[in-house]
Scaffold this motif. Structure first.
Motif, short mmCIF file in Angstrom:
data_model
loop_
_atom_site.label_atom_id
_atom_site.label_comp_id
_atom_site.label_asym_id
_atom_site.label_seq_id
_atom_site.Cartn_x
_atom_site.Cartn_y
_atom_site.Cartn_z
N ARG A 12 0.83 -1.27 -0.14
CA ARG A 12 -0.09 -0.07 -0.23
C ARG A 12 0.71 1.29 0.01
NH1 ARG A 12 -1.73 2.22 5.20
NH2 ARG A 12 -0.81 1.23 7.03
N SER A 13 2.12 1.31 0.23
CA SER A 13 3.10 2.33 0.10
C SER A 13 4.26 2.09 -0.02
CB SER A 13 2.76 2.88 1.66
OG SER A 13 3.67 4.01 1.85
N VAL A 14 5.14 3.08 -0.49
CA VAL A 14 6.59 2.66 -0.69
C VAL A 14 7.35 2.61 0.66
CG1 VAL A 14 6.98 3.46 -2.98
CG2 VAL A 14 7.15 4.97 -0.97
N MET A 15 6.68 3.26 1.76
CA MET A 15 7.29 3.01 2.93
C MET A 15 7.30 1.67 3.63
SD MET A 15 5.31 4.96 6.42
CE MET A 15 4.15 3.88 6.67
N TYR A 16 6.56 0.77 3.07
CA TYR A 16 6.70 -0.64 3.38
C TYR A 16 7.62 -1.64 2.58
CZ TYR A 16 2.88 0.72 6.34
OH TYR A 16 1.83 1.48 7.16
N PHE A 21 10.70 -6.44 0.83
CA PHE A 21 11.38 -7.09 0.08
C PHE A 21 12.41 -7.83 1.16
CE2 PHE A 21 11.12 -3.68 -3.03
CZ PHE A 21 10.69 -4.59 -4.18
N ARG A 22 12.71 -7.62 2.26
CA ARG A 22 13.51 -8.41 3.17
C ARG A 22 12.76 -9.89 3.50
NH1 ARG A 22 15.01 -3.41 5.68
NH2 ARG A 22 13.69 -3.56 7.11
N ALA A 23 11.48 -9.60 3.86
CA ALA A 23 10.70 -10.58 4.33
C ALA A 23 10.48 -11.74 2.95
CB ALA A 23 9.26 -10.46 4.67
N ASN A 24 10.18 -11.05 1.83
CA ASN A 24 10.12 -11.74 0.49
C ASN A 24 11.37 -12.46 0.42
OD1 ASN A 24 8.83 -12.22 -2.00
ND2 ASN A 24 10.46 -11.21 -3.06
N GLU A 25 12.50 -11.67 0.42
CA GLU A 25 13.76 -12.47 0.03
C GLU A 25 13.97 -13.72 0.86
OE1 GLU A 25 15.73 -12.45 -2.58
OE2 GLU A 25 14.04 -11.09 -3.19
N ALA A 26 13.60 -13.75 2.08
CA ALA A 26 13.93 -14.71 3.19
C ALA A 26 13.07 -15.92 3.05
CB ALA A 26 13.59 -14.15 4.76
N SER A 27 11.54 -15.52 2.45
CA SER A 27 10.98 -16.52 2.07
C SER A 27 11.42 -17.17 0.79
CB SER A 27 9.42 -16.04 1.74
OG SER A 27 8.65 -15.44 2.98
N ILE A 28 11.83 -16.69 -0.12
CA ILE A 28 12.22 -17.19 -1.22
C ILE A 28 13.62 -18.20 -1.15
CG2 ILE A 28 13.47 -16.80 -3.41
CD1 ILE A 28 11.61 -14.33 -3.69
N ASN A 77 2.58 -9.52 9.01
CA ASN A 77 2.78 -8.09 8.70
C ASN A 77 1.62 -7.68 7.38
OD1 ASN A 77 4.73 -7.43 10.64
ND2 ASN A 77 6.09 -8.65 9.69
N LEU A 78 1.35 -8.71 6.77
CA LEU A 78 0.76 -8.52 5.37
C LEU A 78 -0.64 -7.49 5.56
CD1 LEU A 78 0.09 -10.85 2.67
CD2 LEU A 78 -1.94 -9.91 3.64
#
Length: 145
Positions: A12-16, A21-28, A77-78
């Motif tokens: 919802r915002s570039v602030m997040y 991205f950190r959470a996404n990379e850890a998941s991948i 956090n989603l």
């Protein structure tokens, strides 16, 4: 038979974005080591929208990944980070990931909504446009243990 999962998230915002991205990379990094994961890919679409498709040997394998860290922590956090969140699951006969137009059709046919705290009008209407920009696609494959 193979289990397919497609998710669509709109931050919802570039602030997040940094935390997302950190959470996404850890998941991948984690997903490529999960027993039962076959392949997947993600797509960064227009408007801070992120699509992910994963192919599994079974729904149990996907649920194991989903219900454990780092993915489990990211999902907490989603509701704050995203204003649109939905997914679709289905079974298919072959171990090939379909092209985005077919993925989108199957996503809509099997659509489930994830609750967010600040839903957009599209989230409330369950009106999710198809991927529009497929240039930023990244595949990921099973890395083994």
């Amino acid at each position: 038979m193979y289990f397919v999962s497609v998710t669509r998230l709109r931050v919802r915002s570039v602030m997040y974005l940094p935390r997302f991205f950190r959470a996404n990379e850890a998941s991948i990094k984690s997903i490529t080591k999960v027993e039962g994961f076959i392949a997947g890919k993600e797509l960064i679409d227009k408007g801070l929208t992120f699509w992910t498709v994963t192919l599994w040997e079974s729904d149990q394998a996907m649920k194991y990944f989903r219900n454990n860290d780092p993915h489990k922590s990211a999902m907490r956090n989603l509701p704050d980070w995203c204003n649109e969140a939905a997914y679709g699951h289905w079974i298919q006969d072959d171990a090939l990931i379909p092209a985005w137009p077919q993925l989108y059709e199957n996503f809509l046919a099997n659509l489930k909504i994830t609750k967010v705290k600040h839903p957009s009008a599209k989230q409330e209407a369950k009106n999710y446009p198809a991927p529009r920009w497929t240039k930023l696609e990244r595949p990921f494959k099973f890395a083994g243990k």
